[in-house]
Design a protein around this motif. Structure first.
Motif, PDB file in Angstrom:
ATOM      1  N   UNK A   1       0.811  -1.218   0.000  1.00  0.00           N
ATOM      2  CA  UNK A   1       0.000   0.000   0.000  1.00  0.00           C
ATOM      3  C   UNK A   1       0.843   1.267   0.000  1.00  0.00           C
ATOM      4  N   UNK A   2       2.141   1.143   0.258  1.00  0.00           N
ATOM      5  CA  UNK A   2       3.026   2.316   0.321  1.00  0.00           C
ATOM      6  C   UNK A   2       3.780   2.576  -0.987  1.00  0.00           C
ATOM      7  N   UNK A   3       3.599   1.728  -1.979  1.00  0.00           N
ATOM      8  CA  UNK A   3       4.519   1.728  -3.112  1.00  0.00           C
ATOM      9  C   UNK A   3       4.182   2.693  -4.240  1.00  0.00           C
ATOM     10  N   UNK A   4       3.020   3.305  -4.228  1.00  0.00           N
ATOM     11  CA  UNK A   4       2.636   4.157  -5.344  1.00  0.00           C
ATOM     12  C   UNK A   4       3.636   5.299  -5.531  1.00  0.00           C
ATOM     13  N   UNK A   5       4.117   5.475  -6.766  1.00  0.00           N
ATOM     14  CA  UNK A   5       5.101   6.508  -7.126  1.00  0.00           C
ATOM     15  C   UNK A   5       6.419   6.360  -6.375  1.00  0.00           C
ATOM     16  N   UNK A   6       6.675   5.156  -5.898  1.00  0.00           N
ATOM     17  CA  UNK A   6       7.899   4.905  -5.153  1.00  0.00           C
ATOM     18  C   UNK A   6       8.864   4.033  -5.950  1.00  0.00           C
TER      19      UNK A   6
END
Length: 221
Positions: free
Chosen positions: A166-171
């Motif tokens: 859930x933390x990976x967007x645009x990462x």
């Protein structure tokens, strides 16, 4: 857009100091190539690699093959929702194009990568499939410009696949492309958060499969 870096990968041509070793010369002869043109592989070159600097993180190109198969065989890649990079132990970067179909056979994969190291690019008439550049990890992160850099390592903060996904967007997601050891200082200085996933340690391609599936669920479901 998610970026995946398989970092400090055990992927390199046989270094100059090993090219005269009998096991290297014998293997190269079987392949019909010069020792300088073949991948360092401890399955064949174990004797030659004894005492090689940073030995435990080198000579495992099969790890990269399995990781790339895991990352390119899923909807996330086919829908162009992920960029994939292989950063090697000797500071080269392979940039993967869109919709590349990698061979399932390791021997065919090795042949393609050896050609890539020689020619610097693999392409069709209308698209670049893979490109090799001399590039440090610092330069790669500067090129990607991610919102955050998240690494997976046994030394990280305990978490789970669902939460990290859930933390990976645009990462930028960092997974080690080596058998043993820890990330070097060059890598860790760019990492914002490091997580350890679960109590059991899995091979890199399994970790990639599971974390990318959890990320897929956040954008496709």
């Amino acid at each position: 857009m998610l970026s995946l870096i398989i970092a400090e990968s055990s992927l390199e041509l046989v270094p100059r100091e090993l090219q005269s070793h009998i096991s290297i010369k014998s293997h190269a002869k079987k392949l019909g190539k010069y020792p300088s043109e073949i991948l360092l592989d401890n399955s064949w070159h174990f004797a030659a690699m004894k005492g090689l600097e940073n030995e435990i993180k080198r000579g495992r190109p099969d790890i990269v093959h399995l990781c790339l198969l895991a990352a390119t065989s899923i909807p996330l890649y086919h829908e162009n929702e992920i960029e994939i990079y292989v950063h090697t132990i000797d500071n080269k970067v392979i940039i993967l194009g869109d919709n590349v179909r990698l061979p399932k056979s390791y021997h065919r994969f090795a042949g393609i990568v050896e050609k890539l190291f020689k020619d610097k690019v693999i392409k069709t008439d209308d698209s670049v499939l893979m490109e090799l550049k001399k590039m440090t990890f610092d330069e790669l992160i500067e090129m990607i410009e991610p919102k955050s850099v998240i690494a997976l390592s046994p030394d990280g903060v305990p978490s789970n696949y669902q939460s990290v996904g859930k933390e990976l967007d645009d990462s930028c997601l960092i997974v080690g492309g080596f058998q043993k050891g820890a990330f070097s200082d060059e890598i860790t200085q760019h990492i914002d958060r490091t997580y350890s996933i679960g109590e059991q340690s899995f091979e890199a391609h399994v970790v990639i499969s599971r974390i990318l599936y959890e990320y897929e669920k956040t954008i496709f479901m």
